[in-house]
Design an enzyme around this catalytic site. Sequence first.
Site, mmCIF file in Angstrom:
data_model
loop_
_atom_site.group_PDB
_atom_site.id
_atom_site.type_symbol
_atom_site.label_atom_id
_atom_site.label_comp_id
_atom_site.label_asym_id
_atom_site.label_seq_id
_atom_site.Cartn_x
_atom_site.Cartn_y
_atom_site.Cartn_z
ATOM 1 N N GLY A 1 -12.160 -11.367 -0.872
ATOM 2 C CA GLY A 1 -12.209 -10.251 0.072
ATOM 3 C C GLY A 1 -12.509 -8.952 -0.638
ATOM 4 O O GLY A 1 -12.917 -8.944 -1.801
ATOM 5 N N ASN A 2 -12.302 -7.856 0.068
ATOM 6 C CA ASN A 2 -12.518 -6.545 -0.544
ATOM 7 C C ASN A 2 -11.410 -5.605 -0.099
ATOM 8 O O ASN A 2 -10.570 -5.966 0.727
ATOM 9 C CB ASN A 2 -13.906 -6.009 -0.172
ATOM 10 C CG ASN A 2 -14.065 -5.850 1.322
ATOM 11 O OD1 ASN A 2 -13.443 -4.990 1.940
ATOM 12 N ND2 ASN A 2 -14.877 -6.713 1.930
ATOM 13 N N ARG A 3 -11.405 -4.399 -0.647
ATOM 14 C CA ARG A 3 -10.267 -3.500 -0.464
ATOM 15 C C ARG A 3 -10.376 -2.599 0.758
ATOM 16 O O ARG A 3 -9.563 -1.683 0.920
ATOM 17 C CB ARG A 3 -10.059 -2.656 -1.730
ATOM 18 C CG ARG A 3 -9.576 -3.493 -2.908
ATOM 19 C CD ARG A 3 -9.401 -2.640 -4.155
ATOM 20 N NE ARG A 3 -8.608 -1.461 -3.889
ATOM 21 C CZ ARG A 3 -8.872 -0.247 -4.362
ATOM 22 N NH1 ARG A 3 -9.921 -0.051 -5.132
ATOM 23 N NH2 ARG A 3 -8.087 0.765 -4.074
#
Length: 403
Positions: free
Chosen positions: A210-212
């Site tokens: 995923g990403n932030r």
Amino acid sequence: MSAGDTPRRLNVVVGVTGGIAAYKAVGIVRAFVLAGHDVHVVATENALRFVGRPTLEAISRNLVQSDLYEGVAEVKHVAIGQAADLIVVAPATANSIAKIAGGFADDVLGNTILASSAPVIIAPAMHTEMWQNPATQANVQLLRDRGVVIVGPAVGQLTGADSGPGRMSDVDDIVAAALGTVTAQDLVGRRILVTAGGTREPLDPVRFIGNRSSGRQGVAIAIAAAARGAEVTLIAANLEVESPSSIRVISVGTTSELAEAVATEAQTHDVVIMAAAVADYRPEHVAESKIKKDAQGDVLDLRLVRNPDILKSIAEHRLPGQLIVGFAAETEPDDVKLLAIGREKITRKGSDLLIINRVGWTEGFATQNNTISVIDSSGTIVGEATGTKLSVANRILDLVSAR
Ligand code: CTP
């Protein structure tokens, strides 16, 4: 009022009076706070018999004012009203409506209203007989004649076994009516689709890539667009923030779910704003059960395959007149190079506008503030903004509205 005059972070006074619906005032306070506004609760002594001061203070993040003779040196009987951009009285009992209509100033709320030139919104809540009584109706008419906005009451189940007109309107309706009095309604009749958050690509039932992205900026755009009168759909990918219940939300997890939802919803929206951080790759195979390290050894090889480019695809298939807005979150520290990356990206993606923002370990993600530049399809900078994500959202919408 033009959009440029719209107050960004409003000072909202929520007046709570002594009716059973006072517990719903907590939801109103919460909705204004979530929308990025500064909220001060002014409660009557009777209101505090129905809902606790700590609850209102925790939710509003400010002290509750109820005693006229406390903190007299701050002259708060006029200071609160003078500082207010908006006063919302919810619930308003028959007694409090009578007092406001009569200009009484024997409590903090009465003084606040008299000392203020801000719009006043009143949400009555009482039994049907009390609402229909000629005294109440005359008071309400007097307030309407003076420009006070009366929201409701709704018809429905009351506190006892009876039902009829008198129930306080829904929280979202009250908040929308209140914000509508101070916000330019330049997006009425527009249907705006916003994506927010970050997609996650599963590796196995317990893990993902995923990403932030927290979704804050996208949610702020959705909230601001709704406040300006647009009909908003939010496609939410793994948000870390709440979105108001007044906005239609479609939840997605992966990039392919996002792609499918965007493809469907884009058919019925005038504007598409792709604020979501989209995973460019996904694992080629998703394991059916948890990947065990003993079976892998010291190195785990993952093979990733490219995801579809959603923005590029909707820009290619855009409806006549549809406006497509993309984002470019980049770590490039140099402003000139950052702009060059943006220009290359808008050419490649084919959107009408591109919002360029710098991200990094401490910038952009999960923060309250943001700094952006906006370019059009010719690569010209058409807008810049720095500030809270809500104020940045309004600047983006100014550019959308201008088109
Ligand atoms: N986007 C998209 N589909 C993807 C990747 C990105 O729709 N598969 C959208 C994002 O929502 C954003 C814009 O495209 O509005 C730019 O995203 P970004 O990740 O910055 O661009 P990339 O295509 O990943 O380009 P690069 O790899 O060069 O950074």
